[in-house]
Motif scaffolding. Structure first.
Motif, PDB file in Angstrom:
ATOM      1  N   LEU A  10       7.192  28.797  17.741  1.00  0.00           N
ATOM      2  CA  LEU A  10       6.537  29.901  17.091  1.00  0.00           C
ATOM      3  C   LEU A  10       5.058  29.216  16.168  1.00  0.00           C
ATOM      4  O   LEU A  10       4.451  29.592  16.046  1.00  0.00           O
ATOM      5  N   ILE A  30      13.202  28.112  18.349  1.00  0.00           N
ATOM      6  CA  ILE A  30      12.261  28.608  17.390  1.00  0.00           C
ATOM      7  C   ILE A  30      11.125  27.538  16.791  1.00  0.00           C
ATOM      8  O   ILE A  30       9.950  27.508  16.689  1.00  0.00           O
ATOM      9  N   VAL A  57       8.013  27.792   9.334  1.00  0.00           N
ATOM     10  CA  VAL A  57       8.579  27.788   9.643  1.00  0.00           C
ATOM     11  C   VAL A  57       9.175  27.113   9.183  1.00  0.00           C
ATOM     12  O   VAL A  57       8.971  25.203   8.541  1.00  0.00           O
ATOM     13  N   ILE A  73      11.631  37.530  20.480  1.00  0.00           N
ATOM     14  CA  ILE A  73      10.863  36.302  20.241  1.00  0.00           C
ATOM     15  C   ILE A  73      10.107  35.683  20.659  1.00  0.00           C
ATOM     16  O   ILE A  73       8.344  35.555  20.034  1.00  0.00           O
ATOM     17  N   VAL A  90       9.054  39.154  15.449  1.00  0.00           N
ATOM     18  CA  VAL A  90       9.831  38.341  14.951  1.00  0.00           C
ATOM     19  C   VAL A  90      10.116  38.747  13.485  1.00  0.00           C
ATOM     20  O   VAL A  90       9.680  38.759  12.651  1.00  0.00           O
TER      21      VAL A  90
END
Length: 334
Positions: free
Chosen positions: A41, A37, A79, A11, A16
């Protein structure tokens, strides 16, 4: 855990996937991956419109898919993190249709704690690269947790004595999240490069280095009546910190393992540690206890422990106090 490091490294490098299905008995790693995450991200500015957390007990699969299919606002991706997704276990297979053709601009994270997908069914089969990642977080055995504690502390610039790590495991069990929380308390108050000792644990976490189930088990194994009596007296005076049910459970495990020890033909340290799934540090304790408790006596103790467990739960005990329960327990064993 190597799999976790590999996943996070991927990641970090920009590899991803659209879906991360995090499942298994050990919730700690599921939380850590989802947390990473969630933190890394998107920028703080992007998170306001493009990151959301849903809870399995409050949403349906349709709700999750609907949110996952949204397009991000002023960002390359969004996300969506679904916590407590185990509450959707009856309908989780419905996610397979979306998993076949996931939204490329969405990163969907499913936290499916304490459960696993059926590998024979469609969802597990379609959750593979490039569509997604299935990560199984497995529970560590008790004999693996001390090593986990040592590695965790080493990464943060601390060390820990062997007895101190055993003390933590005896008191906190194999719940990595709970252990992690206690270690974080120590990291706040201790300078880097400190070796964590039983004295430090006693001072900052509140686990007595002398009066605990670890020391009681050892005293009983050695048939040290005076030491065992002092410990149960301490337990009687501090019942909330030393629940009777926990003491009985740990002793039951110890004598069950001792019974297993008697049945082994190879009593070498390596074989005993492997067969009983214990830390090699404890092998000496079983060797000593085996001399004091024969196979027949061990069986009788296990029977007595089951009886005391029922009494501790109010069955046939006439509401005995913890002090009386502990005294009877020690008398029946020793």
């Amino acid at each position: 855990m190597d799999e976790v490091k590999k996943l996070i490294d991927e990641i970090r490098k920009g590899d991803v996937k659209p879906i991360y299905f995090l499942m298994g008995e050990e919730g700690y790693y599921i939380d850590r991956i989802a947390e990473y995450i969630g933190k890394n991200l998107l920028s703080e500015e992007e998170k306001g419109f493009n990151q959301m957390t849903l809870y399995g007990k409050d949403v349906s699969i349709d709700d999750i898919v609907s949110n996952a299919k949204r397009y991000p606002m002023m960002s390359e991706r969004q996300v969506v993190i679904v916590k407590e997704a185990q509450h959707l276990s009856r309908t989780i297979e419905q996610l397979a249709t979306y998993a076949e053709h996931p939204q490329p601009s969405t990163v969907l994270v499913i936290c499916y704690k304490y459960k696993k997908l059926d590998k024979r069914k469609k969802l597990h089969k379609v959750l593979k690269a490039p569509n997604g990642v299935v990560f199984e977080s497995k529970k560590l055995y008790e004999n693996q947790v001390s090593d986990w504690i040592r590695k965790m502390l080493k990464n943060k610039g601390f060390s820990i004595s062997h007895k101190a790590s055993i003390l933590l495991v005896e008191f906190l069990g194999t719940d990595l999240s709970r252990i992690h929380n206690e270690l974080e308390k120590l990291e706040v108050v201790l300078p880097t490069n400190t070796e964590i000792t039983p004295e430090i644990i006693e001072k900052h976490i509140g686990i007595s280095k002398d009066y605990n189930n670890f020391e009681l088990k050892k005293a009983i194994g050695e048939k040290d009546v005076m030491k065992a009596a002092r410990i149960i007296n301490y337990f009687s005076q501090n019942p909330k910190e030393n629940p009777f049910v926990v003491t009985v459970s740990l002793l039951h495990t110890f004598f069950s393992q001792l019974l297993q020890y008697h049945g082994l033909q190879d009593h070498s340290a390596r074989n005993v540690a492997s067969a009983l799934r214990i830390n090699p540090y404890f092998v000496d304790e079983f060797q000593i206890a085996a001399r004091n408790y024969s196979m027949k006596k061990s069986s009788r103790v296990i029977s007595s422990l089951r009886e005391m467990d029922l009494k501790g739960k109010g069955v046939g005990s006439s509401n005995m106090s913890q002090s009386d329960l502990l005294k009877e327990l020690l008398m029946k064993i020793m």
